[in-house]
Design an enzyme around this catalytic site. Structure first.
Site, PDB file in Angstrom:
ATOM      1  N   SER A 151      34.814 -62.502 -59.152  1.00  0.00           N
ATOM      2  CA  SER A 151      34.748 -61.083 -58.800  1.00  0.00           C
ATOM      3  C   SER A 151      35.753 -60.670 -57.737  1.00  0.00           C
ATOM      4  O   SER A 151      36.029 -59.485 -57.576  1.00  0.00           O
ATOM      5  CB  SER A 151      33.343 -60.717 -58.326  1.00  0.00           C
ATOM      6  N   LYS A 210      32.474 -59.484 -50.744  1.00  0.00           N
ATOM      7  CA  LYS A 210      33.188 -58.345 -51.322  1.00  0.00           C
ATOM      8  C   LYS A 210      34.083 -57.733 -50.251  1.00  0.00           C
ATOM      9  O   LYS A 210      34.064 -58.127 -49.087  1.00  0.00           O
ATOM     10  CB  LYS A 210      32.208 -57.275 -51.826  1.00  0.00           C
TER      11      LYS A 210
END
Length: 252
Positions: free
Chosen positions: A45, A106
């Site tokens: 990701s 993230k």
């Protein structure tokens, strides 16, 4: 009268070892709670910034501490942060996801009060289009074994910080979104692999991340466990395993 043995009693030796182990475990707990904690990247990701198998250490002190700062279960008391600081836009952070309590990594793209929206793959922050520059097209082998073709861009966030992102297309499932308004005390997170990231765009999953759930800031990869196997005609996003040793991943 019989002489006394000079050998230490077995119980004393066991107690000595127990004290040594407890001291070491306590030191590790203190370091992992207040200084640095190690993490492993299990997914794609954050490509091309972080690759599957990367081992990194998140600094705990830049943003202060909360009941989630312990490396195990959160403390059952308290709320908010002490010595708290809001991450900068563009920082890569580790946070504890609500619900399943997994640790995710993230990039911070939205701060409290920001308005964010994706329109045809392009990110808008507070009504302004976020600049991106296409660098190249790449094809790489995903963790599943499938071949993936993507465009690599240099994205420039408000304030001037730049970082790489990947886009499979500008017509993915999260490339056209409603406008998000980041609540006070929360952050908006996005993965750099924009079409392959479960992040704050999915409000019923990750959603807005409370500041107290932020664990630390990521600036450097220590090494990679897996690396990327070189194949003719394919690219290793982020480079091969030899490129990952103490590699800086902080936004410019």
């Amino acid at each position: 009268m019989a002489g006394q043995s000079d050998k230490p009693a077995p119980v004393s030796k066991v107690r000595e070892w127990a004290n040594t182990i407890a001291t070491f475990a306590g030191a590790v707990l203190v370091v992992n709670t207040f200084a640095y904690q190690g993490f492993y990247v299990p997914s794609e990701s954050m490509l091309p910034t972080l690759t599957v198998g990367d081992q990194f250490y998140a600094a705990k002190y830049p943003y202060g501490y909360s009941r989630f700062s312990t490396p195990f279960v959160p403390l059952p008391v308290g709320s908010g942060r002490i010595f708290g600081a809001v991450p900068d836009r563009g920082d890569i952070v580790v946070f504890r996801k609500a619900g399943d309590e997994n640790d995710l990594v993230k990039r911070v793209v939205g701060l409290p009060g920001d308005r964010l929206q994706w329109v045809e793959g392009r990110l808008y922050i507070n009504g302004a289009l976020v600049a991106r520059e296409k660098l190249r097209d790449i094809t790489y082998r995903a963790q599943s074994g499938a071949l993936v073709t993507a465009a690599e861009y240099m994205e420039t966030l408000p304030g001037g910080r730049r970082h790489l992102i990947l886009e499979n297309s500008d017509a993915g499932m999260a490339d056209n979104t409603p406008e998000y308004i980041v609540p006070d005390g929360h952050l908006f997170m996005a993965g750099d692999n924009r079409d392959n990231s479960g992040d704050s765009r999915f409000l019923n999953d990750v959603g807005y991340v409370p500041l107290e759930r932020v664990l630390g800031r990521v600036a450097t990869v220590a090494f990679t466990r897996d690396g990327c196997a070189t194949e003719e005609g394919l690219t290793c996003p982020g480079g091969g395993w030899w490129d990952r040793f103490f590699r800086s991943v902080a936004a410019d």
